[in-house]
Write a protein that holds these residues in place. Structure first.
Motif, PDB file in Angstrom:
ATOM      1  N   PRO A 128      34.275  42.141  43.915  1.00 52.05           N
ATOM      2  CA  PRO A 128      34.993  43.203  44.637  1.00 52.05           C
ATOM      3  C   PRO A 128      34.862  43.087  46.160  1.00 52.05           C
ATOM      4  CG  PRO A 128      33.823  44.116  42.755  1.00 52.05           C
ATOM      5  CD  PRO A 128      33.368  42.699  42.892  1.00 52.05           C
ATOM      6  N   LEU A 129      33.687  42.711  46.642  1.00 48.27           N
ATOM      7  CA  LEU A 129      33.509  42.569  48.089  1.00 48.27           C
ATOM      8  C   LEU A 129      34.287  41.369  48.623  1.00 48.27           C
ATOM      9  CD1 LEU A 129      29.676  43.294  48.473  1.00 48.27           C
ATOM     10  CD2 LEU A 129      31.584  44.850  48.896  1.00 48.27           C
ATOM     11  N   LEU A 130      34.211  40.261  47.924  1.00 48.84           N
ATOM     12  CA  LEU A 130      34.912  39.066  48.391  1.00 48.84           C
ATOM     13  C   LEU A 130      36.423  39.270  48.392  1.00 48.84           C
ATOM     14  CD1 LEU A 130      32.808  36.346  46.526  1.00 48.84           C
ATOM     15  CD2 LEU A 130      32.781  36.838  48.980  1.00 48.84           C
ATOM     16  N   LEU A 131      36.948  39.971  47.408  1.00 52.68           N
ATOM     17  CA  LEU A 131      38.402  40.171  47.306  1.00 52.68           C
ATOM     18  C   LEU A 131      38.933  41.162  48.347  1.00 52.68           C
ATOM     19  CD1 LEU A 131      38.800  40.248  43.415  1.00 52.68           C
ATOM     20  CD2 LEU A 131      39.393  38.383  44.985  1.00 52.68           C
ATOM     21  N   ARG A 132      38.014  41.897  49.007  1.00 51.27           N
ATOM     22  CA  ARG A 132      38.443  42.843  50.041  1.00 51.27           C
ATOM     23  C   ARG A 132      38.485  42.210  51.423  1.00 51.27           C
ATOM     24  NH1 ARG A 132      34.376  46.752  47.637  1.00 51.27           N
ATOM     25  NH2 ARG A 132      35.504  47.830  45.975  1.00 51.27           N
ATOM     26  N   THR A 133      37.971  41.009  51.566  1.00 48.10           N
ATOM     27  CA  THR A 133      37.985  40.369  52.887  1.00 48.10           C
ATOM     28  C   THR A 133      39.424  40.079  53.313  1.00 48.10           C
ATOM     29  OG1 THR A 133      37.671  38.215  51.835  1.00 48.10           O
ATOM     30  CG2 THR A 133      35.698  39.350  52.602  1.00 48.10           C
ATOM     31  N   ARG A 134      39.683  40.157  54.650  1.00 45.63           N
ATOM     32  CA  ARG A 134      41.055  40.041  55.160  1.00 45.63           C
ATOM     33  C   ARG A 134      41.303  38.766  55.947  1.00 45.63           C
ATOM     34  NH1 ARG A 134      40.716  45.792  58.000  1.00 45.63           N
ATOM     35  NH2 ARG A 134      38.636  44.890  58.292  1.00 45.63           N
ATOM     36  N   THR A 135      40.239  38.067  56.307  1.00 42.35           N
ATOM     37  CA  THR A 135      40.405  36.799  57.011  1.00 42.35           C
ATOM     38  C   THR A 135      39.486  35.759  56.397  1.00 42.35           C
ATOM     39  OG1 THR A 135      38.673  37.215  58.657  1.00 42.35           O
ATOM     40  CG2 THR A 135      40.905  38.024  59.171  1.00 42.35           C
ATOM     41  N   ASP A 136      39.836  34.493  56.631  1.00 44.06           N
ATOM     42  CA  ASP A 136      39.010  33.405  56.110  1.00 44.06           C
ATOM     43  C   ASP A 136      37.618  33.438  56.744  1.00 44.06           C
ATOM     44  OD1 ASP A 136      38.847  30.964  54.440  1.00 44.06           O
ATOM     45  OD2 ASP A 136      38.522  29.987  56.380  1.00 44.06           O
ATOM     46  N   THR A 189      34.084  33.815  54.671  1.00 41.26           N
ATOM     47  CA  THR A 189      32.997  32.839  54.770  1.00 41.26           C
ATOM     48  C   THR A 189      31.688  33.502  55.171  1.00 41.26           C
ATOM     49  OG1 THR A 189      34.580  31.093  55.360  1.00 41.26           O
ATOM     50  CG2 THR A 189      32.263  30.717  55.908  1.00 41.26           C
ATOM     51  N   ALA A 190      31.757  34.420  56.139  1.00 42.82           N
ATOM     52  CA  ALA A 190      30.540  35.104  56.579  1.00 42.82           C
ATOM     53  C   ALA A 190      29.941  35.934  55.446  1.00 42.82           C
ATOM     54  CB  ALA A 190      30.850  35.986  57.790  1.00 42.82           C
ATOM     55  N   LEU A 191      30.797  36.636  54.688  1.00 43.51           N
ATOM     56  CA  LEU A 191      30.292  37.450  53.582  1.00 43.51           C
ATOM     57  C   LEU A 191      29.732  36.581  52.463  1.00 43.51           C
ATOM     58  CD1 LEU A 191      29.937  40.172  52.159  1.00 43.51           C
ATOM     59  CD2 LEU A 191      32.299  39.950  51.314  1.00 43.51           C
ATOM     60  N   TYR A 192      30.426  35.505  52.152  1.00 43.72           N
ATOM     61  CA  TYR A 192      29.955  34.609  51.096  1.00 43.72           C
ATOM     62  C   TYR A 192      28.569  34.056  51.444  1.00 43.72           C
ATOM     63  CZ  TYR A 192      29.984  30.872  47.623  1.00 43.72           C
ATOM     64  OH  TYR A 192      29.669  30.050  46.565  1.00 43.72           O
ATOM     65  N   ILE A 199      38.995  34.892  42.715  1.00 44.38           N
ATOM     66  CA  ILE A 199      38.305  34.633  43.981  1.00 44.38           C
ATOM     67  C   ILE A 199      38.824  33.346  44.621  1.00 44.38           C
ATOM     68  CG2 ILE A 199      36.056  34.100  45.003  1.00 44.38           C
ATOM     69  CD1 ILE A 199      34.796  35.920  42.909  1.00 44.38           C
ATOM     70  N   VAL A 200      39.007  32.313  43.807  1.00 46.30           N
ATOM     71  CA  VAL A 200      39.513  31.044  44.340  1.00 46.30           C
ATOM     72  C   VAL A 200      40.910  31.219  44.924  1.00 46.30           C
ATOM     73  CG1 VAL A 200      40.251  28.712  43.701  1.00 46.30           C
ATOM     74  CG2 VAL A 200      38.077  29.615  42.838  1.00 46.30           C
ATOM     75  N   GLU A 201      41.752  31.958  44.245  1.00 43.67           N
ATOM     76  CA  GLU A 201      43.111  32.188  44.742  1.00 43.67           C
ATOM     77  C   GLU A 201      43.102  33.002  46.038  1.00 43.67           C
ATOM     78  OE1 GLU A 201      47.273  32.142  44.954  1.00 43.67           O
ATOM     79  OE2 GLU A 201      45.787  30.884  43.930  1.00 43.67           O
ATOM     80  N   HIS A 202      42.237  33.996  46.088  1.00 44.33           N
ATOM     81  CA  HIS A 202      42.127  34.810  47.307  1.00 44.33           C
ATOM     82  C   HIS A 202      41.651  33.967  48.483  1.00 44.33           C
ATOM     83  CE1 HIS A 202      41.506  38.374  49.747  1.00 44.33           C
ATOM     84  NE2 HIS A 202      40.250  37.974  49.988  1.00 44.33           N
ATOM     85  N   LYS A 203      40.670  33.117  48.238  1.00 45.89           N
ATOM     86  CA  LYS A 203      40.173  32.228  49.304  1.00 45.89           C
ATOM     87  C   LYS A 203      41.282  31.262  49.761  1.00 45.89           C
ATOM     88  CE  LYS A 203      37.050  30.066  51.881  1.00 45.89           C
ATOM     89  NZ  LYS A 203      37.968  29.091  52.529  1.00 45.89           N
ATOM     90  N   ARG A 204      42.076  30.780  48.840  1.00 46.94           N
ATOM     91  CA  ARG A 204      43.169  29.844  49.207  1.00 46.94           C
ATOM     92  C   ARG A 204      44.174  30.533  50.110  1.00 46.94           C
ATOM     93  NH1 ARG A 204      48.140  28.835  47.909  1.00 46.94           N
ATOM     94  NH2 ARG A 204      48.193  30.530  46.374  1.00 46.94           N
ATOM     95  N   LYS A 205      44.539  31.749  49.790  1.00 50.44           N
ATOM     96  CA  LYS A 205      45.511  32.481  50.603  1.00 50.44           C
ATOM     97  C   LYS A 205      44.980  32.750  52.008  1.00 50.44           C
ATOM     98  CE  LYS A 205      47.876  34.783  46.766  1.00 50.44           C
ATOM     99  NZ  LYS A 205      48.205  36.091  46.134  1.00 50.44           N
ATOM    100  N   LEU A 206      43.691  33.104  52.095  1.00 50.74           N
ATOM    101  CA  LEU A 206      43.105  33.364  53.416  1.00 50.74           C
ATOM    102  C   LEU A 206      43.070  32.081  54.238  1.00 50.74           C
ATOM    103  CD1 LEU A 206      40.088  35.697  52.459  1.00 50.74           C
ATOM    104  CD2 LEU A 206      42.296  36.357  53.436  1.00 50.74           C
ATOM    105  N   ALA A 207      42.725  30.958  53.606  1.00 48.82           N
ATOM    106  CA  ALA A 207      42.675  29.685  54.331  1.00 48.82           C
ATOM    107  C   ALA A 207      44.051  29.276  54.816  1.00 48.82           C
ATOM    108  CB  ALA A 207      42.076  28.605  53.423  1.00 48.82           C
TER     109      ALA A 207
END
Length: 250
Positions: free
Chosen positions: A136-144, A148-151, A238-246
């Motif tokens: 839930p926390l990772l999916l709420r991040t708005r920028t890459d 990364t900082a939260l991860y 999570i992987v899809e969310h990270k891809r979109k942010l990148a």
């Protein structure tokens, strides 16, 4: 001649020394030496006892010697919650050793707490969350960068530094604390500042630094992801969310 005559006398072979010593000298019959007794066999080594297994037999290193002048208490997250410095503490240690003396007491407190947890069978809370709880926390991040900082904060436990309010003669921090969210790494105390500081304030300043480092830990709320959602789907989101942010950061 019979018997032979030699120079007007009788001669036999016993009168000839050469003839007598041509044979080996006579040796008296000797009894053979009795055989030496064989050495007694070494007693068999007793079998080694079987190694115990199970959580009730976990071996924990013994705690270092307790200090009479420094007392540290820790929470289940392994960070100090209180530090008590006795009035004689400043006189028994050189100012350059103040930080080391508190770290020694901290290690003793951790060892004691670990022993108590093992003996009681208590399992402390995990210091690294599961991917399901972190999702839930990772999916709420708005920028890459935010992701990364939260991860890193959740899964790598970076070392944070915090300072006490006191300042040395040249403006440097009187106290510097370095810690992860589950381990105190170091305590640096400026000797010139410490000579003038009250020991009660020194201990409290260190605890306050640990509280601020503790507060940097992201709050995890368990149960936000329904149990019926499989782990594979959580990881895919999570992987899809990270891809979109990148992609958005390009």
């Amino acid at each position: 001649m019979s018997p032979q005559e030699f120079n007007g006398g009788f001669f036999n072979h016993y009168d000839d020394p050469d003839e007598f010593w041509d044979d080996e000298p006579l040796v008296a019959n000797a009894r053979p030496a009795p055989p030496r007794p064989a050495p007694a066999p070494a007693p068999p080594k007793p079998p080694s006892p079987p190694k115990p297994s199970g959580p009730e037999h976990v071996r924990v290193p013994s705690a270092p010697a307790r200090s009479r002048l420094v007392e540290v208490k820790c929470g289940l997250d392994r960070l100090p919650v209180s530090i008590t410095l006795k009035p004689a503490w400043k006189d028994m240690f050189a100012p350059g050793d103040y930080g080391r003396s508190i770290m020694d007491a901290y290690r003793h407190a951790i060892q004691e707490m670990t022993l108590a947890l093992v003996e009681s069978g208590t399992i402390p809370p995990a210091t690294i969350p599961s991917l399901r709880d972190a999702a839930p926390l990772l999916l709420r991040t708005r920028t890459d960068q935010e992701y990364t900082a939260l991860y890193n904060e959740l899964f790598t436990q970076p070392v944070h530094t915090d300072h006490g309010p006191g300042r040395g003669p040249h403006g440097e921090p009187g106290i510097t604390v370095a810690a992860k969210r589950s381990q105190l790494i170091s305590i640096t105390i400026d000797p010139d500042w410490a000579v003038r500081a009250d020991p009660r304030y020194i201990g409290q300043d260190i605890v306050d630094c640990c509280d601020r480092i503790r507060a940097r830990t992201p709050a995890i709320v368990k149960g936000e992801v329904p149990e019926q959602v499989p782990d594979s789907e959580v990881a895919a989101r999570i992987v899809e969310h990270k891809r979109k942010l990148a992609e958005a950061a390009i």
